[in-house]
Design a protein around this motif. Structure first.
Motif, PDB file in Angstrom:
ATOM      1  N   HIS A 180      34.694  -1.957  25.116  1.00  0.00           N
ATOM      2  CA  HIS A 180      35.423  -2.094  24.215  1.00  0.00           C
ATOM      3  C   HIS A 180      37.230  -2.509  25.319  1.00  0.00           C
ATOM      4  O   HIS A 180      38.458  -3.011  24.802  1.00  0.00           O
ATOM      5  N   HIS A 181      36.769  -1.434  26.066  1.00  0.00           N
ATOM      6  CA  HIS A 181      38.351  -2.269  27.169  1.00  0.00           C
ATOM      7  C   HIS A 181      38.564  -3.044  28.073  1.00  0.00           C
ATOM      8  O   HIS A 181      39.520  -3.257  28.259  1.00  0.00           O
ATOM      9  N   ALA A 182      36.941  -3.410  28.207  1.00  0.00           N
ATOM     10  CA  ALA A 182      37.223  -4.766  29.054  1.00  0.00           C
ATOM     11  C   ALA A 182      37.538  -5.543  28.035  1.00  0.00           C
ATOM     12  O   ALA A 182      38.325  -6.596  28.391  1.00  0.00           O
ATOM     13  N   ASP A 183      37.463  -5.855  26.919  1.00  0.00           N
ATOM     14  CA  ASP A 183      38.087  -6.649  25.582  1.00  0.00           C
ATOM     15  C   ASP A 183      39.241  -6.518  25.451  1.00  0.00           C
ATOM     16  O   ASP A 183      40.216  -7.889  25.652  1.00  0.00           O
ATOM     17  N   ILE A 184      39.657  -5.721  25.760  1.00  0.00           N
ATOM     18  CA  ILE A 184      41.518  -5.325  25.392  1.00  0.00           C
ATOM     19  C   ILE A 184      41.918  -6.040  26.980  1.00  0.00           C
ATOM     20  O   ILE A 184      42.776  -6.918  26.445  1.00  0.00           O
ATOM     21  N   LEU A 185      41.348  -5.336  28.489  1.00  0.00           N
ATOM     22  CA  LEU A 185      41.613  -6.561  29.568  1.00  0.00           C
ATOM     23  C   LEU A 185      41.860  -8.109  29.536  1.00  0.00           C
ATOM     24  O   LEU A 185      42.559  -8.147  29.413  1.00  0.00           O
ATOM     25  N   LEU A 186      41.012  -8.142  28.682  1.00  0.00           N
ATOM     26  CA  LEU A 186      40.409  -9.934  28.685  1.00  0.00           C
ATOM     27  C   LEU A 186      41.986 -10.887  27.951  1.00  0.00           C
ATOM     28  O   LEU A 186      42.138 -11.823  28.104  1.00  0.00           O
ATOM     29  N   GLU A 187      41.819 -10.022  27.008  1.00  0.00           N
ATOM     30  CA  GLU A 187      43.012 -10.320  25.667  1.00  0.00           C
ATOM     31  C   GLU A 187      44.518 -10.920  26.029  1.00  0.00           C
ATOM     32  O   GLU A 187      44.926 -10.832  26.193  1.00  0.00           O
ATOM     33  N   SER A 188      44.156  -9.144  26.920  1.00  0.00           N
ATOM     34  CA  SER A 188      45.588  -8.930  27.710  1.00  0.00           C
ATOM     35  C   SER A 188      45.717 -10.519  28.726  1.00  0.00           C
ATOM     36  O   SER A 188      47.148 -11.164  28.583  1.00  0.00           O
ATOM     37  N   ILE A 189      44.883 -10.283  29.705  1.00  0.00           N
ATOM     38  CA  ILE A 189      45.532 -11.121  30.093  1.00  0.00           C
ATOM     39  C   ILE A 189      45.423 -13.043  29.813  1.00  0.00           C
ATOM     40  O   ILE A 189      45.791 -13.294  30.565  1.00  0.00           O
ATOM     41  N   GLU A 190      44.386 -13.493  29.160  1.00  0.00           N
ATOM     42  CA  GLU A 190      44.694 -14.710  28.272  1.00  0.00           C
ATOM     43  C   GLU A 190      46.143 -14.709  27.990  1.00  0.00           C
ATOM     44  O   GLU A 190      47.175 -15.544  27.605  1.00  0.00           O
ATOM     45  N   LYS A 191      46.746 -13.686  26.596  1.00  0.00           N
ATOM     46  CA  LYS A 191      47.715 -13.383  26.302  1.00  0.00           C
ATOM     47  C   LYS A 191      49.207 -14.181  27.215  1.00  0.00           C
ATOM     48  O   LYS A 191      49.611 -14.308  27.037  1.00  0.00           O
ATOM     49  N   ILE A 192      48.559 -13.651  28.505  1.00  0.00           N
ATOM     50  CA  ILE A 192      49.891 -13.505  29.289  1.00  0.00           C
ATOM     51  C   ILE A 192      49.724 -14.822  30.223  1.00  0.00           C
ATOM     52  O   ILE A 192      50.886 -15.125  30.396  1.00  0.00           O
ATOM     53  N   ILE A 193      48.578 -15.241  30.326  1.00  0.00           N
ATOM     54  CA  ILE A 193      48.750 -16.751  30.925  1.00  0.00           C
ATOM     55  C   ILE A 193      48.926 -16.751  30.410  1.00  0.00           C
ATOM     56  O   ILE A 193      49.764 -18.208  30.425  1.00  0.00           O
ATOM     57  N   LYS A 194      49.033 -17.067  28.679  1.00  0.00           N
ATOM     58  CA  LYS A 194      49.386 -18.176  27.935  1.00  0.00           C
ATOM     59  C   LYS A 194      50.305 -18.162  27.425  1.00  0.00           C
ATOM     60  O   LYS A 194      51.180 -19.267  26.940  1.00  0.00           O
ATOM     61  N   THR A 195      51.355 -17.321  27.867  1.00  0.00           N
ATOM     62  CA  THR A 195      53.159 -16.874  27.051  1.00  0.00           C
ATOM     63  C   THR A 195      54.006 -17.841  28.425  1.00  0.00           C
ATOM     64  O   THR A 195      53.169 -18.056  30.385  1.00  0.00           O
TER      65      THR A 195
END
Lengths: 515, 515
Positions: free
Chosen positions: A500-515
């Motif tokens: 579940h930490h990996a999920d948060i990390l992956l979502e966060s990475i995508e969020k930053i890449i997309k902005t």
């Protein structure tokens, strides 16, 4: 070594809630008084989300960002601190009392998922109750307030302290340990052991030091202080004291203006990714690097006593090589009577999905010396050949020879790793995380380049075109993440990092890449 | 700095008996369960002997020797330990739980007056209740279990931690500290600071590194990795890592087979005793040594960035020089733009009757850098010139940069030294002890030669014709005592060493000399 594994993440959660000893009460008290909102949120999360059960029951379900980082309180603290402490390398002012498990709190009570973990050194979570328990034990009390000069005045318990923990996880084939203070210290003591061993072999067993050796050594001259070298690898990092810095080759900033020994550096493989696609080129590259090693060992201006290498070059930029390369290195060093020192300061203690990263290599014979620090929370070197104990006392010696207080913590870390099966856990979580990153890399190939660390637990990295901005931006979504080398993002989560930490990390990475 | 001194030995005794907090109860419990006979004896002694009141109420009134040393239990423990640990430098197997104040217990429950104190490193007694209290504090808990990478992620409390203790006792003129792990580490970081400062001055403020410097540094070559030197003194000891060992000149055993830098050593004064008798000869000797310093600074094959010196050469054999010599050294180093590093690893923190031994010198301007460890129970270096902070971050850096847990202990040691006025106490006890030794030296001139350390607190030594036998025999009468150099007996009692301990020591010395 870890033969009594019987724990699970469930067991740990239960243990955290059930065994309320006075020491854990004290620990709880810290959290209950200082972090009630976070604790409450975490408990709700645990009750309502059944898809996972966290190792730390009190861990929040997500990061929580309230201010810019640094926020107003942190800014004031930095100004104050700068008067007495160099703050130019400061990343965050932390609030350790309010940190928990995988989450680090800053001074403004922002709570971040921490996948950097104090430069890869926190092993089993902030405010871990098992560590809190040993920290409050009578053994810790006496280790703290009666610090022994171990080489002269060890306690009787030292045998058991070594055997029950630090030696129970000794790398295969190595059954001795010399304890030290830091990674640099461990490496330098290992180099000294290698030099003494080199001269012992040359001199012949039982031969005494000559008068000339004793006189010249006092003048820093040959033959007593000989021209001998340690070979390291380009982009390697082995510490910052004078001997270790002479083997460090990661960045000029560490080395500028500091005198160094005229020691050689061999090429370290520069692999191309994805590995499957470049198999032939990578094999050729590794063969060339091994040829470079052999060239140096046979032609350097002075004898090379040892080669030192990281299983994965970390500080230099997260560079990997294959087991075949390391098998070849073992073979060549053996052939030329050169010791092989494996520097596991950053890779050791579970992060790669094996307890020691070199366990991945299936070596024909073990390394001669393995150094450790960071996640061990103490430092030292392992060895197996009894001739690596110098021929006389006081040749490898110092006042404290480590810190028994920190060794007690390492022993507890070892027990928790065994109880919770954290090495296998990290292998599994790493595979899950790597697969998620592969998806992201396919989606954003310009942003995630040269993804590496497959099958190496959570010891994963990639190159980012705007790395420093990426690292900084990740804080805005609540992730504390580090870099290495010129362009790498390096993941160094703790061993209690879960899916579940990996999920948060992956979502966060995508969020930053997309902005 | 220690302006709120209000304690006395009486106050400490009362504090020990009165303030029974839960932590001290825990501490007491150790003693009451494990050492009842000794405790009982001590209490009787305190009640019946009114001429003194010990700092530690539970301290015994005299050593107690029950077996040969090592006794049967210790022998068995040594055999066991030797399988995993080099025991050839072992002096005694200790039982720290049963040690108290000035008395160290061995594994056979022999209780010895300890005037060696873990190679001069135990400051305020075994099982000190003030240290036990801080060891059980919430601050210690978090420092132990959440070890920070201080340079990146300091806690907000770090400013106060530094200011309230470690910086409150900073040597005059020095207001900054860089924390480290050991004396060797502290000295090497100080040398690095000196080299960076040297090149900063040469390069000019604001000048960037050249491409050539950055490239050559990575190859361990000039100009990036320059030929610069640290000058040390013959018989000096500054540690055992590669840079510090290059400045260590005490004994071949430390240096043999280890590559070293081609750095210079100046002559250190070899004074004749008693000083009053040889005033003219000693003054001439010191002048010659200063001339040697100036010769080296002006003729060495490469520039000398700093001179490092111990106030009293300890490991090398307890050699002293006069304040005039050190004033001259400060003058010459200033004249040649060479930094003066005073290595107070063994002399610092009160033992010489001043908090820092160089406080005895009345220097016209302070040393540039002062290093510390041992009695501080942690390590580091002080400096005052802000240009000694390198011009860029990450040049003086490492993962942990010391250990906040050990810094908390140092801060408590500082508070106890202030509360109990232990620096002045040590000056007084030292004067009493020295005078007793003078009497013995008159009576046994062949056995106690070159008595030295007058006016230097308890930092006293003499030469003994059969030194090693003397040290060993002292154990039979219950005194743990150390040597230095070839023939010196060195006294390194703790700061809580009192007149009645001096009486026991003097009687024991005479007993051994007479047999």
């Amino acid at each position: 070594m870890l033969s009594t594994l019987r724990g699970s993440s469930r067991a740990f959660s239960r243990a955290c809630s059930a065994r309320v000893t006075p020491r854990i009460q004290h620990q709880r008290a810290i959290h209950n008084t200082l972090r009630q909102p976070a604790v409450a949120a975490a408990n709700v999360a645990v009750d309502s989300v059944s898809s996972y059960e966290p190792f730390f029951v009190n861990e929040p379900s997500a990061p929580s960002i309230k201010t810019a980082i640094p926020g107003p309180k942190s800014k004031a603290a930095i100004t104050e601190l700068d008067e007495v402490f160099d703050t130019r390398s400061l990343n965050m002012i932390c609030d350790y009392e309010n940190s928990i498990g995988n989450y680090v709190s800053d001074h403004d009570h922002n709570l971040l998922l921490d996948v950097y973990a104090q430069i890869a050194s926190i092993p089993i979570g902030y405010n871990n109750p098992a560590l809190a328990k040993v920290a409050a034990s009578p053994e810790m009390l006496t280790a703290l307030i009666n610090r022994p000069a171990l080489g002269n005045f060890p306690p009787a318990s030292w045998t058991n302290t070594l055997r029950s923990g630090i030696l129970a996880v000794a790398p295969k084939g190595l059954d001795q340990v010399f304890t030290g203070m830091s990674g640099s210290d461990a490496n330098e003591c290992a180099y000294k052991a290698a030099f003494m061993y080199h001269r012992r072999r040359e001199r012949g067993e039982g031969a005494a030091f000559t008068e000339e050796e004793m006189t010249s050594a006092m003048n820093n001259e040959k033959p007593g202080s000989p021209d001998l070298a340690i070979m390291s690898f380009k982009k390697g990092f082995h510490g910052r004291l004078f001997g270790s810095l002479s083997t460090t080759r990661s960045k000029p900033i560490h080395k500028l203006d500091i005198p160094s020994f005229n020691w050689p550096q061999a090429r370290f493989p520069q692999l191309k990714y994805p590995l499957e696609e470049f198999a032939a080129e990578n094999a050729a590259e590794e063969a060339e690097c091994l040829a470079d090693v052999e060239r140096i060992l046979t032609t350097w201006h002075c004898p090379v006593s040892a080669a030192v290498i990281e299983p994965i070059q970390s500080e230099g930029g997260d560079f990997h090589a294959s087991p075949k390369f390391f098998q070849g290195l073992r073979e060549i060093t053996k052939k030329h009577n050169v010791l092989l020192i494996v520097d596991e300061v950053q890779t050791g203690v579970g992060a790669t999905g094996k307890f020691w990263a070199h366990d991945h290599w299936d070596l024909p014979s073990p390394p001669d010396i393995v150094t450790f620090s960071k996640k061990a929370q103490t430092a030292g070197y392992y060895f197996g050949n009894s001739l690596l104990r110098p021929n006389m006392p006081y040749r490898q010696f110092n006042t404290w020879m480590g810190d028994p207080a920190r060794v007690l913590l390492f022993n507890t870390i070892i027990k928790e790793i065994g109880r919770l099966n954290l090495v296998e856990h990290t292998a599994n979580t790493g595979a899950y995380l790597y697969s998620g990153l592969e998806q992201l890399a396919k989606k954003y190939p310009a942003e995630i380049q040269n993804l590496r660390g497959k099958g190496q637990g959570t010891f994963i990295a990639w190159d980012s075109p705007q790395r420093d901005a990426f690292l900084k931006n990740m804080k805005t979504v609540g992730v504390n993440i580090g870099g290495s080398g010129d362009s790498a993002v390096r993941l160094r989560p703790m061993l209690i990092f879960q899916q579940h930490h990996a999920d948060i990390l992956l979502e966060s990475i995508e969020k930053i890449i997309k902005t």
